[in-house]
Scaffold this active site. Structure first.
Site, PDB file in Angstrom:
ATOM      1  N   LYS A   1      45.024  27.373  67.259  1.00 30.76           N
ATOM      2  CA  LYS A   1      45.746  28.330  68.097  1.00 30.76           C
ATOM      3  C   LYS A   1      46.885  28.957  67.286  1.00 30.76           C
ATOM      4  CE  LYS A   1      47.953  28.601  72.704  1.00 30.76           C
ATOM      5  NZ  LYS A   1      48.371  27.836  73.877  1.00 30.76           N
TER       6      LYS A   1
ATOM      7  N   SER B   1      47.563  25.174  79.682  1.00 32.78           N
ATOM      8  CA  SER B   1      47.032  26.127  78.702  1.00 32.78           C
ATOM      9  C   SER B   1      45.867  25.630  77.866  1.00 32.78           C
ATOM     10  CB  SER B   1      48.156  26.585  77.769  1.00 32.78           C
ATOM     11  OG  SER B   1      48.958  27.529  78.421  1.00 32.78           O
TER      12      SER B   1
ATOM     13  N   SER C   1      46.832  29.676  78.292  1.00 33.19           N
ATOM     14  CA  SER C   1      47.044  30.583  77.186  1.00 33.19           C
ATOM     15  C   SER C   1      46.152  30.330  75.976  1.00 33.19           C
ATOM     16  CB  SER C   1      48.500  30.516  76.737  1.00 33.19           C
ATOM     17  OG  SER C   1      48.799  29.228  76.223  1.00 33.19           O
TER      18      SER C   1
END
Lengths: 481, 476
Positions: free
Chosen positions: A74, A173, A149
């Site tokens: 990420k 997330s 996210s």
């Protein structure tokens, strides 16, 4: 054999036999990203020369747990000299001079870093629509969001562009996008994995964790990244269990709670149906499931949006144009530089949260908002402490709805914030939690089952997840991409 | 009109640790700009603080020496504000639960001991340093993350002189416990002052001004004197004092307004989530307590009781730990404390001041100083010669006996030589002799000087005096 469709533990077996080399897997993934990612937009920083070089440099010492296994990261986890931007214009061009601790651990284990995945800007969102690189699309339906996210990480795993990936979870997330993309997502206990090098959203809630195609891969990856770190005083000094071995132990007789507050009005009926069926299945496998209550659940969203935004307003204050990232060309003074950097660098959701958090901490409002929120946070944590005196785990839906349409909620922050309604409490309480696929809607969208456990008892939630997975084939279904 | 002055002081102290308070970077002074930095003290995204145990130990040592109560739980807070020298845009500090509270410092004011109460002592991190150029500003982050201790007094100080005495006492105390270089020029000790005036007997405090930018204790005193007069002037003419922060300009010797209360920051303090609160170990507290030496207050009392020296002499002796240690070493072999104190406060201090040296820098062995004092007692040298001898000892590092021998500084006590010089002086100065005979007793000093000149200052003054008296009286 399509190597990109395999799991890490399957690839490790083949690599050990010597039938293939790390570069073969790497090249297959490079091909998959080139072919599929234009339509998905899961990967934001990708330089295929780097993983190829890494494969060549790996040598033949296969002792590392993830030797030759590729992984996506990420975009809020620092990788030395590689773009790390949190999908925000304000970190344009930022290449950290150091590795996050999890990255050092991955490299030590022989893993191959493939690239960085898309996310909501600074992890502010549940749909990966607030990224400065544009929205990521759900591989099951490109009109829909992948969740957020960590939407990029979940989508690239679901689309077989990746074997597995790292995400971060502040209020859901990792789990919510895993649920919406039909993959496995684990948020470890707060303090289980070092946060050093994770660009902070809310320091008391953030935790790095795996997104994978099955529970065994999640267990494997957790074992590599977990453990105390001298660089993070909130990481806890406890031995790291052998998760991949422990998940195979029996689940018969485990006591499991099903909180009534998680099956409220407003939950999608198809989601409710899938999760109920999963609970029945787990009961048939020998666990004892029982309805129970977590009475302070309804306050979780309100508490979260005060605590998380307050911490975020402080964590994001350092993006001031002085040392790194974006700096506007023409400025008249230091204050002008701060203002223009932040005006131009942050997107609207980031600004909304910074303003909200700044307000919650302001003198005269602190007691009514931030301080009150901390008190209610304690009550929510106490709910779980009480529950875990009686139960080994808790089962709930991960998300109240399946993936929604791109643009559907982006203009309505309050509705968007409710996407996290079932995932937030685990962060407030600091407990481990996994989301696994447990069915599909008639429209073919994945549904996730959430399993919550006691602090530092990842093995129990993973064990239940693994046994359920063994008895079903939801996790084996793949979207047509 | 006369007002009561109320002053509270905030002292910022850099602690003498090897590494910074939340990372492993060196704290050494004088490195090239930004040479001593890392992602943590540069506030890079993703970096996290880890508390330096040594910094906590030194901080607790100060708190205990200031008679404070140590908090059971150690917790940090974030103080949020934007400034280019603050790389995270927040300073890790302590807000509502400081390391320690409710202490006091004994300060000697006009020969009396006054206890100035200490409100709190807390640990925080220092900022970087800005250098403003013509067309840009540069930042050096070497100082960023240096452990800083804030010591806040209660508004217990009633004059600029007392503020000066408080600062001198606190510096002395800090040197005793060896926690800081206490060097205002290098910035390891800094001070801000709050001052207000009120009518004598009033219970409410007046409106205060906070004064910053003072780089010496004398500057603190001067700034407070200016501010005291400025506020009194305003009050006398019926004007109101505005609560504000003012900067002291040493060149003009004035304070000037920097920002008003309305412009003050809202620091939005909240608990630092990256540092977990922890209990202060009681065993550690014991270790720290036992590491604290005899402090200046008790030592002064002991000096007065054991060595029978005055309050003033004792205060001067203990004010500088190195000097007090030196003093006691001298006494261990030369049992005349007053005499030793006089020499240390007189000629030795004068030389130190002139050359800007400390007693430890001075090339003067205490055995040499006491050896010299014994030679005076034994009548081998005169007190006057000793003054010259002291400088020789410091400059050459040689023992007094050796120097006296080499330079022929021995006192002349031989009766014949003295008689001869006395006779000559009387014969050559009939005017002075007649003054003396006319009743001017002091004239004998002039004759004494003449005899000394003839003997190059080496004649035993007691013997010269006796010889002069005998001759002059005998001749009457």
């Amino acid at each position: 054999m399509e190597l990109n469709k395999l799991t890490a533990h399957e690839l490790i077996g083949i690599l050990n036999k010597g039938d293939i080399l790390p570069i073969d897997i790497c090249n297959t993934l490079i091909g998959a990203v080139r072919k599929k990612d234009q339509g998905i937009n899961a990967v934001v920083h990708f330089d295929d020369k780097k993983p190829v070089e890494r494969c060549k440099a790996l040598g033949n010492d296969k002792s590392g747990a993830l030797w030759g296994i590729p992984i996506f990261i990420k975009d809020n986890i620092c990788v030395k000299d590689e773009l790390t931007t949190c999908s925000s214009n304000i970190l344009e061009g930022f290449r950290p001079p150091y590795n996050a601790t999890v990255i050092d651990k991955l490299l030590c284990s022989g893993a191959v870093l493939m690239g960085k995945t898309n996310m909501d800007e600074f992890a502010f969102g549940s749909s990966t629509e607030t990224s400065c690189y544009g929205a990521t699309r759900n591989p099951w339906d490109p009109e829909r969001i992948p969740g957020g996210s960590s939407g990029g990480s979940a989508a690239c795993v679901a689309a077989d562009e990746a074997i597995f990936a790292l995400g971060s979870d502040t209020g859901g997330s990792i789990r919510q996008p895993a649920s919406l993309c039909g993959v496995v997502g684990l948020k470890p206990t707060y303090g289980r994995v070092s946060r050093y090098g994770l660009i902070a959203f809310a320091s008391s809630l953030d935790q790095i964790g795996p997104i994978a195609k099955d529970v065994e891969d999640a267990a494997l990856l957790l074992k590599v990244i977990a453990g105390h770190d001298d660089m993070d005083s909130t990481s806890v000094d406890m031995p790291v269990p052998d998760y991949p071995a422990l998940i195979k132990q029996d689940i018969k007789g485990l006591k499991i709670g099903v909180p009534k507050e998680y099956f409220i009005k407003g939950i999608d009926p198809e989601v409710k149906q899938a999760v109920r069926s999963a609970i029945d299945k787990i009961e048939k496998m020998g666990a004892v499931c029982e309805d129970m209550s977590l009475p302070h659940t309804e306050y979780a969203v309100a508490v979260y949006y005060l605590v998380a935004t307050a911490e975020a307003s402080s964590n994001l204050a350092r993006f001031d144009g002085v040392q790194y990232g974006m700096r506007p060309g023409q400025v008249t003074s230091v204050i002008d530089m701060h203002k223009k950097t932040r005006q131009q660098g942050f997107g609207s959701e980031a600004k909304r949260r910074i303003i909200l958090g700044t307000f919650a901490l302001s003198s005269g409002y602190y007691d009514a908002y931030y301080s009150r929120a901390l008190k209610v946070r304690t009550l929510i944590k106490r709910d779980f402490d009480e529950a875990f005196k009686k139960y080994d785990a808790i089962l709930t839906p991960t998300s109240p709805t399946p993936a929604f349409k791109i643009g559907e909620k982006v203009e309505d922050p309050l509705t968007m914030y409710l996407s996290d309604i079932f995932t937030i409490s685990a962060n407030l309480a600091g407990i481990p939690c996994v989301s696994i696929p447990c069915g599909f809607t008639k429209a073919g969208l994945p549904v996730g089952l959430q399993i919550l456990g006691k602090a530092f008892d990842e093995e129990t939630v993973l064990k239940i997840a693994h046994h359920y997975e063994q008895a079903t084939d939801w996790h084996k279904r793949r979207p047509l991409t | 009109m006369a007002y009561e002055t109320v002053i509270g002081l905030e002292v910022h102290l850099q602690l003498k640790t090897k590494s910074k308070v939340f990372c492993g970077c060196s704290t050494a002074f004088g490195a090239p700009p930004n040479a001593q930095t890392c992602p943590v003290c540069l506030g890079f995204p993703g970096s996290l603080p880890v508390l330096n145990r040594q910094a906590l130990m030194l901080a607790a040592k100060v708190a205990i020496a200031l008679n404070c109560q140590i908090a059971k739980k150690i917790r940090f807070d974030r103080k949020n504000y934007f400034y280019p020298d603050l790389p995270k845009a927040f300073q890790i500090s302590q807000f509502d639960q400081p390391l320690s509270q409710h202490g006091y410092l004994p300060v000697s004011i006009d020969g009396k001991e006054k206890r100035i109460k200490i409100r709190r002592v807390h640990l925080e991190e220092d900022t970087g340093k800005l250098f403003h150029q013509k067309d840009c500003s540069l930042i050096d982050f070497n100082r960023s993350g240096t452990p800083l201790l804030e010591i806040v007094s209660e508004p217990d100080i009633n004059s600029p002189e007392d503020a000066y005495a408080y600062l001198t006492s606190i510096k002395s105390l800090l040197q005793y416990i060896d926690v800081s270089d206490c060097n205002m020029e290098e910035g390891s000790l800094r001070c801000d002052a709050n001052i207000s005036l009120r009518k004598p007997g009033a219970k409410e405090l007046g409106v205060k001004a906070e004064i910053k930018n003072m780089n010496s204790f004398k500057a603190v005193k001067a700034a407070l004197e200016y501010e005291q007069a400025r506020q009194a002037g305003l009050l006398d003419s019926g004007k109101e004092i505005v609560q504000e922060t003012r900067l002291y300009d040493a060149a003009k010797d004035v304070t000037e307004s920097m920002r008003s209360k309305e412009e003050a920051h809202d620091y939005r303090y909240f608990p630092e989530p990256d540092l977990v609160p922890f209990d202060f170990e009681q065993a550690l507290l014991k270790d720290i307590k036992s590491s604290i030496p005899e402090l200046p207050g008790p030592r002064k009392k002991r000096f007065m009781a054991d060595y029978h020296i005055s309050d003033y002499d004792a205060a001067v002796m203990v004010g500088d730990k190195a000097m007090a240690d030196y003093f006691e070493k001298c006494i261990s072999i030369h049992k005349k404390p007053k005499e030793i104190a006089n020499w240390l406060m007189g000629d030795v201090s004068a030389y130190m001041k002139e050359k800007n040296l400390t007693i430890d820098d001075l090339n003067l062995k205490w055995a040499h100083l006491t050896g010299m004092l014994k030679m005076i007692d034994d009548g081998i040298i005169s007190g006057k010669i000793a003054k010259t001898l002291l400088i020789e000892m410091i400059q050459t590092g040689k023992a007094p006996a050796q120097l006296v021998k080499d330079k022929g500084l021995e006192q002349i006590s031989d009766a014949g030589t003295i008689e001869k010089a006395v006779a000559e002086a009387i014969a050559e100065n009939p005017g002075i002799v007649s003054d003396f005979k006319g009743g001017k007793q002091n004239a004998i000093m002039a004759l004494m000087g003449k005899v000394m000149a003839k003997t190059k200052g080496k004649a035993n003054p007691k013997k010269v005096n006796e010889a002069l008296m005998k001759r002059l009286k005998g001749a009457v």
